[in-house]
Design an enzyme around this catalytic site. Structure first.
Site, PDB file in Angstrom:
ATOM      1  N   GLU A 105     -28.786 -13.000 -30.058  1.00  0.00           N
ATOM      2  CA  GLU A 105     -29.053 -12.236 -29.096  1.00  0.00           C
ATOM      3  C   GLU A 105     -28.720 -10.986 -28.929  1.00  0.00           C
ATOM      4  O   GLU A 105     -29.418  -9.893 -27.562  1.00  0.00           O
ATOM      5  CB  GLU A 105     -29.342 -13.037 -27.651  1.00  0.00           C
ATOM      6  CG  GLU A 105     -28.754 -13.259 -26.556  1.00  0.00           C
ATOM      7  CD  GLU A 105     -27.363 -14.414 -27.253  1.00  0.00           C
ATOM      8  OE1 GLU A 105     -27.194 -14.453 -28.425  1.00  0.00           O
ATOM      9  OE2 GLU A 105     -26.483 -14.336 -26.675  1.00  0.00           O
TER      10      GLU A 105
ATOM     11  N   CYS B 213     -23.548 -20.864 -29.260  1.00  0.00           N
ATOM     12  CA  CYS B 213     -22.671 -20.807 -28.555  1.00  0.00           C
ATOM     13  C   CYS B 213     -22.440 -22.062 -27.815  1.00  0.00           C
ATOM     14  O   CYS B 213     -22.139 -22.916 -27.952  1.00  0.00           O
ATOM     15  CB  CYS B 213     -22.604 -19.301 -28.189  1.00  0.00           C
ATOM     16  SG  CYS B 213     -20.339 -18.725 -28.113  1.00  0.00           S
TER      17      CYS B 213
ATOM     18  N   ARG C 261     -14.299 -26.325 -30.177  1.00  0.00           N
ATOM     19  CA  ARG C 261     -14.205 -24.855 -28.867  1.00  0.00           C
ATOM     20  C   ARG C 261     -12.992 -23.923 -28.669  1.00  0.00           C
ATOM     21  O   ARG C 261     -12.342 -24.031 -29.386  1.00  0.00           O
ATOM     22  CB  ARG C 261     -14.270 -25.666 -27.110  1.00  0.00           C
ATOM     23  CG  ARG C 261     -15.034 -26.006 -27.061  1.00  0.00           C
ATOM     24  CD  ARG C 261     -15.115 -26.374 -25.596  1.00  0.00           C
ATOM     25  NE  ARG C 261     -15.170 -25.429 -24.171  1.00  0.00           N
ATOM     26  CZ  ARG C 261     -14.727 -25.355 -23.280  1.00  0.00           C
ATOM     27  NH1 ARG C 261     -14.085 -26.637 -22.804  1.00  0.00           N
ATOM     28  NH2 ARG C 261     -14.550 -24.463 -22.382  1.00  0.00           N
TER      29      ARG C 261
ATOM     30  N   HIS D 180     -23.820 -14.533 -31.701  1.00  0.00           N
ATOM     31  CA  HIS D 180     -24.824 -14.799 -29.951  1.00  0.00           C
ATOM     32  C   HIS D 180     -25.949 -13.879 -30.738  1.00  0.00           C
ATOM     33  O   HIS D 180     -25.660 -12.597 -31.081  1.00  0.00           O
ATOM     34  CB  HIS D 180     -24.035 -14.010 -29.293  1.00  0.00           C
ATOM     35  CG  HIS D 180     -23.181 -14.568 -28.336  1.00  0.00           C
ATOM     36  ND1 HIS D 180     -23.829 -15.140 -27.101  1.00  0.00           N
ATOM     37  CD2 HIS D 180     -21.692 -15.096 -28.182  1.00  0.00           C
ATOM     38  CE1 HIS D 180     -22.911 -15.902 -25.881  1.00  0.00           C
ATOM     39  NE2 HIS D 180     -21.885 -15.420 -26.913  1.00  0.00           N
TER      40      HIS D 180
ATOM     41  N   ILE E 258     -17.931 -15.055 -30.116  1.00  0.00           N
ATOM     42  CA  ILE E 258     -17.184 -14.427 -29.041  1.00  0.00           C
ATOM     43  C   ILE E 258     -16.350 -15.921 -28.346  1.00  0.00           C
ATOM     44  O   ILE E 258     -16.866 -17.381 -28.275  1.00  0.00           O
ATOM     45  CB  ILE E 258     -18.380 -13.957 -27.881  1.00  0.00           C
ATOM     46  CG1 ILE E 258     -18.386 -12.795 -28.074  1.00  0.00           C
ATOM     47  CG2 ILE E 258     -16.956 -14.019 -26.337  1.00  0.00           C
ATOM     48  CD1 ILE E 258     -19.793 -12.486 -27.240  1.00  0.00           C
ATOM     49  N   ARG E 259     -15.522 -16.177 -28.228  1.00  0.00           N
ATOM     50  CA  ARG E 259     -14.369 -17.258 -28.524  1.00  0.00           C
ATOM     51  C   ARG E 259     -15.498 -18.493 -28.706  1.00  0.00           C
ATOM     52  O   ARG E 259     -15.633 -19.339 -27.852  1.00  0.00           O
ATOM     53  CB  ARG E 259     -14.264 -17.343 -26.428  1.00  0.00           C
ATOM     54  CG  ARG E 259     -13.055 -16.619 -26.105  1.00  0.00           C
ATOM     55  CD  ARG E 259     -12.925 -16.756 -24.956  1.00  0.00           C
ATOM     56  NE  ARG E 259     -14.416 -16.605 -24.482  1.00  0.00           N
ATOM     57  CZ  ARG E 259     -15.322 -17.427 -22.675  1.00  0.00           C
ATOM     58  NH1 ARG E 259     -14.276 -18.474 -23.155  1.00  0.00           N
ATOM     59  NH2 ARG E 259     -15.698 -17.017 -22.704  1.00  0.00           N
TER      60      ARG E 259
ATOM     61  N   GLY F 187     -21.931 -18.973 -22.757  1.00  0.00           N
ATOM     62  CA  GLY F 187     -21.826 -18.574 -21.623  1.00  0.00           C
ATOM     63  C   GLY F 187     -20.541 -19.625 -21.657  1.00  0.00           C
ATOM     64  O   GLY F 187     -19.395 -19.764 -22.941  1.00  0.00           O
ATOM     65  N   GLU F 188     -20.228 -20.221 -20.431  1.00  0.00           N
ATOM     66  CA  GLU F 188     -18.876 -21.026 -20.874  1.00  0.00           C
ATOM     67  C   GLU F 188     -19.427 -22.306 -20.419  1.00  0.00           C
ATOM     68  O   GLU F 188     -19.873 -22.990 -19.724  1.00  0.00           O
ATOM     69  CB  GLU F 188     -18.454 -21.247 -19.069  1.00  0.00           C
ATOM     70  CG  GLU F 188     -16.919 -21.856 -19.227  1.00  0.00           C
ATOM     71  CD  GLU F 188     -16.407 -21.430 -19.847  1.00  0.00           C
ATOM     72  OE1 GLU F 188     -15.908 -20.391 -20.749  1.00  0.00           O
ATOM     73  OE2 GLU F 188     -15.319 -21.941 -20.904  1.00  0.00           O
TER      74      GLU F 188
HETATM   75  N1  GLN Z   1     -16.009 -20.593 -25.199  1.00  0.00           N
HETATM   76  C1  GLN Z   1     -16.545 -20.694 -25.045  1.00  0.00           C
HETATM   77  C2  GLN Z   1     -16.883 -22.201 -24.678  1.00  0.00           C
HETATM   78  O1  GLN Z   1     -16.298 -23.145 -25.238  1.00  0.00           O
HETATM   79  C3  GLN Z   1     -18.551 -20.499 -25.031  1.00  0.00           C
HETATM   80  C4  GLN Z   1     -18.420 -18.587 -25.418  1.00  0.00           C
HETATM   81  C5  GLN Z   1     -19.300 -18.767 -25.525  1.00  0.00           C
HETATM   82  O2  GLN Z   1     -21.038 -19.215 -25.255  1.00  0.00           O
HETATM   83  N2  GLN Z   1     -19.207 -16.938 -25.922  1.00  0.00           N
HETATM   84  O3  GLN Z   1     -17.623 -22.151 -23.662  1.00  0.00           O
END
Ligand code: GLN
Length: 188
Positions: free
Chosen positions: A173, A80, A107, A171, A135-136, A49-50
């Site tokens: 999942e 992540c 990050r 990820h 993902i990022r 997530g973030e």
């Molecule tokens: N870029 C997000 C962060 O720095 C992590 C991305 C993710 O969990 N897919 O929190």
């Protein structure tokens, strides 16, 4: 053997996909929103997530201290953003996090949204490669002596373990493969 009960921290992020994978393995999954729920768990997953958002909410609801306590006897798996929350150090940033695992993470290390990708990873101890969605994603830039790197991508550690703590950049999942989740369940 008693059925495991595994929580998924449900403050923000990819919660339902983790619960679905747990159900697939006949493990009882619980969406965790309050610290009181930690008492019934054998382990907890911190989802992607973030990390800044999840960290702030964790601080607001008392999860920082509660999970630091939890980690003394139970297993935690950070995926992540969850890996970032577990890390002792985050490059260039001060944000609320657990600082439990002796790793330094960068990050958005593979670039921003454009750099999201899927690949097959060779994981130590697993016979077959596992599909991994990034993902990022963060990656690990430094590991302490008690940290075991289980997989790397492009020369950077992306899956690591320290005692009962497991962290991955990707990820698991979001794929059909449950092998990485099984590695975590073995720690619970
Ligand atoms: N870029 C997000 C962060 O720095 C992590 C991305 C993710 O969990 N897919 O929190």
């Amino acid at each position: 053997m008693k059925t495991l009960t595994i929580g998924v921290l449900a403050l923000q992020g990819a919660v339902s996909e983790h619960l679905a994978q747990l159900a697939q393995l006949n493990v009882r999954g619980v969406a965790v929103k309050r610290i009181e729920q930690l008492a019934e768990l054998d382990g907890i997953i911190l989802p992607g997530g973030e990390s800044t958002t999840i960290g702030k909410l964790m601080r607001q609801y008392g999860f920082i201290e509660a999970l630091q306590q939890f980690a003394q006897t139970k297993a935690i798996f950070g995926t992540c953003a969850g890996m970032i929350l577990l890390a002792k150090q985050i490059v260039g940033g001060e944000q609320p996090h657990l600082a439990l695992m002796d790793i330094t993470v960068q990050r958005n290390a593979f670039g921003r949204q454009v750099a999201s990708f899927e690949t097959d990873l060779t994981v130590m101890g697993l016979a077959k490669t596992v599909p991994a969605v990034f993902i990022r994603a963060p990656y690990i830039v430094e590991t302490g002596k008690d940290v075991e790197v289980l997989a790397s991508f492009a020369g950077h550690p992306v899956l690591a373990r320290q005692g009962r703590l497991l962290a991955c950049s990707f990820h698991p999942e979001l794929t059909k493969d449950v092998e990485v989740l099984k590695l975590f369940l073995a720690l619970c």
